[in-house]
Write an enzyme that holds these catalytic residues in place. Structure first.
Site, mmCIF file in Angstrom:
data_model
loop_
_atom_site.group_PDB
_atom_site.id
_atom_site.type_symbol
_atom_site.label_atom_id
_atom_site.label_comp_id
_atom_site.label_asym_id
_atom_site.label_seq_id
_atom_site.Cartn_x
_atom_site.Cartn_y
_atom_site.Cartn_z
ATOM 1 N N ASP A 130 -5.822 2.584 -3.364
ATOM 2 C CA ASP A 130 -7.055 2.504 -2.577
ATOM 3 C C ASP A 130 -7.234 3.694 -1.641
ATOM 4 O O ASP A 130 -8.206 3.755 -0.880
ATOM 5 C CB ASP A 130 -7.143 1.185 -1.798
ATOM 6 C CG ASP A 130 -6.046 1.017 -0.749
ATOM 7 O OD1 ASP A 130 -5.167 1.896 -0.650
ATOM 8 O OD2 ASP A 130 -6.066 -0.002 -0.034
ATOM 9 N N ASP B 87 -2.471 6.625 -3.526
ATOM 10 C CA ASP B 87 -1.309 5.996 -2.913
ATOM 11 C C ASP B 87 -0.804 4.865 -3.812
ATOM 12 O O ASP B 87 -1.318 4.656 -4.913
ATOM 13 C CB ASP B 87 -1.634 5.494 -1.499
ATOM 14 C CG ASP B 87 -2.589 4.307 -1.489
ATOM 15 O OD1 ASP B 87 -3.314 4.124 -2.483
ATOM 16 O OD2 ASP B 87 -2.604 3.572 -0.482
ATOM 17 N N ASP C 261 -1.013 1.693 -4.057
ATOM 18 C CA ASP C 261 -1.862 0.634 -4.615
ATOM 19 C C ASP C 261 -3.246 1.134 -4.988
ATOM 20 O O ASP C 261 -4.117 0.351 -5.365
ATOM 21 C CB ASP C 261 -1.955 -0.552 -3.660
ATOM 22 C CG ASP C 261 -2.808 -0.273 -2.436
ATOM 23 O OD1 ASP C 261 -2.861 0.888 -1.990
ATOM 24 O OD2 ASP C 261 -3.434 -1.223 -1.919
ATOM 25 N N SER D 227 0.824 -1.217 0.000
ATOM 26 C CA SER D 227 0.000 0.000 0.000
ATOM 27 C C SER D 227 0.854 1.262 0.000
ATOM 28 O O SER D 227 1.600 1.513 -0.927
ATOM 29 C CB SER D 227 -0.959 -0.045 1.186
ATOM 30 O OG SER D 227 -1.909 0.983 1.131
#
Length: 450
Positions: free
Chosen positions: A245, A241, A243, A102
């Site tokens: 999400d 960000d 990834d 993430s």
């Protein structure tokens, strides 16, 4: 989650090469997951990743483990986490696997799973995978080994899905947008989504090299976006960000609109729709009191959960509500998709701007963020429960709550990852909020030393 040996609240995560984030364990994890997901039969699992250099390593490890368990694989390549959730559902896979840490730096990585419906893997299935991990790895007969195939149109499928979450007549041609992709998994997704909807797009953070993901860019470092919005005289900025999400936005003056502000704007837009907003908005214990008060003026209730998008999603699904999120920018539009999605959430805000003919700044002004002070107190060797149940600490909290009355809020909670007690106080009077937070923190310190 306390019963888990390997899984945390968001999969398995850590520094590459340390702990369980190594190729040997990930191979075994792929095999164990394949055994559980296939339930003795052949099945199909999607694997997607963000742009960090170790993604190649763990993609190969998972592939080997899953194939050894007899599972077929569809390789998606770099793909936002919510895109993997979407494709898992629409390609009718048994599960989707995300290789990502993430918003963490490149030297971290992690593995998390989506169920066949594109939601978090059920607790029972995670427990079953952990049970398989304790067994010796046994490869299926050669005739039953799985195969791996790359999904060539994965990005295009997800781009079309993102566009489908707003009205088909939405035209962004009047907007100049800066999008910061954090050198992560949205680098080839977010820009074309916005461009195909008509926006004039300036792109930063879209040159991943395996090492620069989230480095001084993206939703956790919005300064780069603020500067770019002012430099390009843009109408709005979008920061995702690594990834994809999380979402933080920036208005034309360079001011940040965080997850609370984004939730308010989407909720207000939904209320203006004939169908209205179904149920309360779900936030967390860290959602600003200003959001709660602003929603109340709209006639909407804010329901709070523990920190973590897993808990928000659980509340939404249990009650068939549609909107929730965190200040960090995890925004879940459950009537649009199955998990937190930065691009989808951004599109809901842009649609609200176009349909109301308002700037992001104008829309965000309806919510006034109240001063919020967070003080972390080191527990040393003291157990969190000892402090949380201490009479002097509770007396200090109660006194602060009485002082604040209905104009503030006090939250005392142990950190889930560090030996800390977090003291949070918020209210309308910034000096008073600071004073009360420090007083409670001092009481906690005294009790840890006692």
């Amino acid at each position: 989650m306390k019963t888990r040996k390997y899984f945390g609240t968001d999969g398995i995560r850590g520094r590459v090469g340390e702990g369980k984030i190594n190729p040997e364990f990930v191979l075994k994890l792929g095999w164990a997951a394949g055994r559980v997901l296939g339930n003795g039969n052949a099945g199909k699992v999607l694997i997607g990743k963000d742009t960090r250099i170790s993604g190649y390593l763990f993609e190969s490890s998972l592939e080997a483990g899953l194939v050894a368990a007899g599972m077929d694989i569809r390789l998606l390549g770099p793909m936002p986490t919510p895109g993997i959730a979407y494709l898992t559902r629409t390609l009718h896979a048994s599960a989707g696997i995300v290789i990502s840490a993430s918003h963490n730096p490149y030297y971290d990585n992690g593995i998390k799973f989506f169920s066949s419906s594109g939601t978090k893997l059920p607790d029972e299935m995670e427990k079953a995978i952990e049970a398989e991990l304790e067994k010796p790895l046994v490869t299926v007969d050669s005739a039953n080994l799985g195969k791996a195939v790359r999904v060539e149109d994965a990005a295009g499928r997800y781009i079309e899905f993102c566009k489908s979450t707003v009205p088909h007549h939405l035209d962004l041609s009047g907007l100049k947008i800066v999008v910061d992709c954090a050198n992560g998994a949205t680098y080839h997704i977010a820009p074309p989504v916005l461009e195909e909807l008509g926006a004039q797009v300036e792109v930063i953070g879209a040159e991943p090299d395996g090492f620069n993901i989230n480095r001084e860019t993206g939703s956790t470092h919005p300064k780069a976006l603020q500067q770019a919005v002012l430099q390009h005289q843009a109408d709005v900025g979008i920061a995702l960000d690594g990834d994809g999400d999380r979402l933080i936005m920036v208005d034309h003056t360079g001011a940040i609109v965080d997850g609370d502000g984004i939730l308010y704007i989407i909720a207000r837009s939904r209320m203006a729709h004939p169908d209205g907003l179904k149920g309360p908005v779900v936030g967390t214990t860290m959602s600003n009191l200003g959001l709660e008060l602003a929603l109340k003026e709209l006639g909407v209730e804010l329901q709070r959960t523990d920190v973590g998008d897993r808990y928000i999603l659980a509340a939404l699904d249990a009650n068939k509500w549609v909107l929730g999120g965190e200040p960090s920018g995890h925004i879940i539009c459950r009537d649009r998709t199955s998990t937190g999605d930065g691009i989808v959430a951004a599109l809901q805000v842009l649609a609200a701007m176009v349909m109301s003919e308002s700037s992001l700044r104008d829309l965000s002004m309806g919510m006034q963020r109240l001063p919020q002070i967070l003080v972390n107190v080191d527990l040393g060797k003291t157990l969190p429960a000892v402090i949380m149940e201490n009479d002097q600490v509770q007396k200090s909290v109660k006194a602060a709550e009485v002082t604040l009355g209905d104009d503030g809020r006090v939250l005392l909670r142990p950190s889930g990852t560090e030996p800390l007690i977090r003291v949070m106080v918020e209210g309308k009077d910034a000096p008073l909020v600071t004073q009360l937070a420090n007083e409670i923190a001092e009481t906690v310190k005294r009790m840890t030393a006692a």
